[in-house]
Design a protein around this motif. Structure first.
Motif, PDB file in Angstrom:
ATOM      1  N   SER A   1      45.227  64.291  23.911  1.00 48.98           N
ATOM      2  CA  SER A   1      44.379  64.823  24.752  1.00 48.98           C
ATOM      3  C   SER A   1      44.097  66.408  24.477  1.00 48.98           C
ATOM      4  O   SER A   1      42.891  66.881  24.417  1.00 48.98           O
ATOM      5  N   TYR A   2      45.156  67.200  24.238  1.00 48.10           N
ATOM      6  CA  TYR A   2      45.130  68.746  23.956  1.00 48.10           C
ATOM      7  C   TYR A   2      44.157  68.836  22.732  1.00 48.10           C
ATOM      8  O   TYR A   2      43.176  69.688  22.840  1.00 48.10           O
ATOM      9  N   PHE A   3      44.607  68.346  21.486  1.00 49.83           N
ATOM     10  CA  PHE A   3      43.648  68.425  20.307  1.00 49.83           C
ATOM     11  C   PHE A   3      42.204  67.825  20.433  1.00 49.83           C
ATOM     12  O   PHE A   3      41.339  68.442  19.868  1.00 49.83           O
ATOM     13  N   ALA A   4      41.993  66.812  21.225  1.00 45.70           N
ATOM     14  CA  ALA A   4      40.687  66.184  21.448  1.00 45.70           C
ATOM     15  C   ALA A   4      39.882  67.392  22.294  1.00 45.70           C
ATOM     16  O   ALA A   4      38.647  67.664  21.827  1.00 45.70           O
ATOM     17  N   ALA A   5      40.531  67.859  23.206  1.00 40.67           N
ATOM     18  CA  ALA A   5      39.851  68.953  24.163  1.00 40.67           C
ATOM     19  C   ALA A   5      39.349  70.516  23.167  1.00 40.67           C
ATOM     20  O   ALA A   5      38.480  70.720  23.489  1.00 40.67           O
ATOM     21  N   VAL A   6      40.282  70.463  22.374  1.00 42.41           N
ATOM     22  CA  VAL A   6      40.140  71.820  21.595  1.00 42.41           C
ATOM     23  C   VAL A   6      39.216  71.489  20.528  1.00 42.41           C
ATOM     24  O   VAL A   6      38.202  72.369  20.360  1.00 42.41           O
ATOM     25  N   GLU A   7      39.140  70.308  20.013  1.00 47.63           N
ATOM     26  CA  GLU A   7      37.859  70.207  19.205  1.00 47.63           C
ATOM     27  C   GLU A   7      36.707  70.004  19.654  1.00 47.63           C
ATOM     28  O   GLU A   7      35.397  70.695  19.198  1.00 47.63           O
ATOM     29  N   THR A   8      36.809  69.495  21.185  1.00 46.64           N
ATOM     30  CA  THR A   8      35.519  69.653  21.901  1.00 46.64           C
ATOM     31  C   THR A   8      34.948  70.751  21.971  1.00 46.64           C
ATOM     32  O   THR A   8      33.727  71.300  22.046  1.00 46.64           O
ATOM     33  N   ALA A   9      36.041  71.940  22.634  1.00 41.93           N
ATOM     34  CA  ALA A   9      35.512  73.117  22.835  1.00 41.93           C
ATOM     35  C   ALA A   9      35.162  73.791  21.680  1.00 41.93           C
ATOM     36  O   ALA A   9      34.175  74.700  21.825  1.00 41.93           O
ATOM     37  N   GLU A  10      35.568  73.461  20.307  1.00 40.52           N
ATOM     38  CA  GLU A  10      35.178  74.329  19.220  1.00 40.52           C
ATOM     39  C   GLU A  10      33.738  73.798  18.741  1.00 40.52           C
ATOM     40  O   GLU A  10      32.871  74.840  18.394  1.00 40.52           O
ATOM     41  N   ARG A  11      33.385  72.492  18.813  1.00 39.55           N
ATOM     42  CA  ARG A  11      32.177  71.999  18.563  1.00 39.55           C
ATOM     43  C   ARG A  11      31.068  72.619  19.568  1.00 39.55           C
ATOM     44  O   ARG A  11      30.190  73.005  19.100  1.00 39.55           O
ATOM     45  N   ARG A  12      31.318  72.808  20.895  1.00 44.86           N
ATOM     46  CA  ARG A  12      30.486  73.306  21.899  1.00 44.86           C
ATOM     47  C   ARG A  12      30.369  74.924  21.520  1.00 44.86           C
ATOM     48  O   ARG A  12      29.100  75.320  21.723  1.00 44.86           O
ATOM     49  N   ALA A  13      31.359  75.489  21.258  1.00 43.52           N
ATOM     50  CA  ALA A  13      31.252  77.106  21.011  1.00 43.52           C
ATOM     51  C   ALA A  13      30.198  77.327  19.850  1.00 43.52           C
ATOM     52  O   ALA A  13      29.538  78.463  20.085  1.00 43.52           O
ATOM     53  N   LEU A  14      30.012  76.581  18.965  1.00 41.09           N
ATOM     54  CA  LEU A  14      29.200  76.857  17.918  1.00 41.09           C
ATOM     55  C   LEU A  14      27.885  77.231  18.389  1.00 41.09           C
ATOM     56  O   LEU A  14      26.978  77.592  17.506  1.00 41.09           O
ATOM     57  N   HIS A  15      27.522  76.266  19.286  1.00 44.92           N
ATOM     58  CA  HIS A  15      26.144  76.298  19.851  1.00 44.92           C
ATOM     59  C   HIS A  15      25.851  76.843  21.272  1.00 44.92           C
ATOM     60  O   HIS A  15      25.167  76.318  22.088  1.00 44.92           O
ATOM     61  N   SER A  16      26.749  77.675  21.738  1.00 41.88           N
ATOM     62  CA  SER A  16      26.639  78.154  22.957  1.00 41.88           C
ATOM     63  C   SER A  16      26.888  79.777  23.091  1.00 41.88           C
ATOM     64  O   SER A  16      27.626  80.316  22.113  1.00 41.88           O
ATOM     65  N   PHE A  17      26.331  80.514  24.087  1.00 39.78           N
ATOM     66  CA  PHE A  17      26.670  81.820  24.291  1.00 39.78           C
ATOM     67  C   PHE A  17      28.039  82.007  25.039  1.00 39.78           C
ATOM     68  O   PHE A  17      28.759  83.247  24.941  1.00 39.78           O
ATOM     69  N   PHE A  18      28.381  81.002  25.651  1.00 41.99           N
ATOM     70  CA  PHE A  18      29.660  81.027  26.715  1.00 41.99           C
ATOM     71  C   PHE A  18      30.745  80.633  25.965  1.00 41.99           C
ATOM     72  O   PHE A  18      30.825  79.822  25.147  1.00 41.99           O
TER      73      PHE A  18
ATOM     74  N   GLY B   1      44.674  65.176  31.948  1.00 44.41           N
ATOM     75  CA  GLY B   1      45.050  65.619  30.639  1.00 44.41           C
ATOM     76  C   GLY B   1      44.473  66.874  30.348  1.00 44.41           C
ATOM     77  O   GLY B   1      44.234  67.881  31.204  1.00 44.41           O
ATOM     78  N   TYR B   2      43.957  67.290  29.072  1.00 43.17           N
ATOM     79  CA  TYR B   2      43.443  68.517  28.719  1.00 43.17           C
ATOM     80  C   TYR B   2      41.796  68.301  28.596  1.00 43.17           C
ATOM     81  O   TYR B   2      41.453  67.239  28.081  1.00 43.17           O
ATOM     82  N   VAL B   3      41.162  69.057  29.063  1.00 43.82           N
ATOM     83  CA  VAL B   3      39.755  68.905  29.326  1.00 43.82           C
ATOM     84  C   VAL B   3      39.001  70.330  28.828  1.00 43.82           C
ATOM     85  O   VAL B   3      39.601  71.469  28.961  1.00 43.82           O
ATOM     86  N   ALA B   4      37.772  70.121  28.007  1.00 43.93           N
ATOM     87  CA  ALA B   4      37.112  71.226  27.811  1.00 43.93           C
ATOM     88  C   ALA B   4      36.304  71.621  28.562  1.00 43.93           C
ATOM     89  O   ALA B   4      35.314  70.631  29.322  1.00 43.93           O
ATOM     90  N   LEU B   5      35.911  72.811  29.114  1.00 38.30           N
ATOM     91  CA  LEU B   5      35.293  73.315  30.093  1.00 38.30           C
ATOM     92  C   LEU B   5      34.256  74.709  29.647  1.00 38.30           C
ATOM     93  O   LEU B   5      34.948  75.504  28.910  1.00 38.30           O
ATOM     94  N   ASP B   6      33.104  74.271  29.850  1.00 39.01           N
ATOM     95  CA  ASP B   6      32.081  75.362  29.537  1.00 39.01           C
ATOM     96  C   ASP B   6      31.875  76.398  30.625  1.00 39.01           C
ATOM     97  O   ASP B   6      31.544  76.116  31.859  1.00 39.01           O
ATOM     98  N   GLU B   7      32.187  77.693  29.948  1.00 38.07           N
ATOM     99  CA  GLU B   7      31.966  79.023  31.154  1.00 38.07           C
ATOM    100  C   GLU B   7      30.754  78.896  31.699  1.00 38.07           C
ATOM    101  O   GLU B   7      30.596  79.557  32.849  1.00 38.07           O
ATOM    102  N   GLY B   8      29.535  78.564  30.933  1.00 38.01           N
ATOM    103  CA  GLY B   8      28.252  78.728  31.285  1.00 38.01           C
ATOM    104  C   GLY B   8      28.060  77.951  32.374  1.00 38.01           C
ATOM    105  O   GLY B   8      27.109  78.050  32.988  1.00 38.01           O
TER     106      GLY B   8
END
Length: 73
Positions: free
Chosen positions: A13-30, A41-48
């Motif tokens: 769950s942790y590594f899946a959330a980190v992967e999602t966060a890394e993928r999103r960060a490439l296309h985000s200002f936030f 478990g672990y969840v990716a959250l967009d600060e925006g």
């Protein structure tokens, strides 16, 4: 045995959330945060998605990936 299974699922769950966060960060200002949630478990959250990160989320951040887009053109 159950504790070992829980540990494996938490790790996945942790590594899946980190992967999602890394993928999103490439296309985000936030910044993208990985938070620990008691039920999911672990969840990716967009600060925006928030004006300011709520206290309940800020206290659960375990990893942050900085947004990769720049608007300095």
């Amino acid at each position: 045995m159950t504790q070992a299974i829980d540990t494996v699922l938490d790790t996945q769950s942790y590594f899946a959330a980190v992967e999602t966060a890394e993928r999103r960060a490439l296309h985000s200002f936030f910044d993208q945060h990985v938070i620990e949630d008691e039920t999911q478990g672990y969840v990716a959250l967009d600060e925006g998605d928030y004006d300011a990160l709520p206290a309940w989320a800020m206290n659960r951040v375990v990893h942050t990936v900085h947004g990769a887009l720049l608007d300095e053109f």
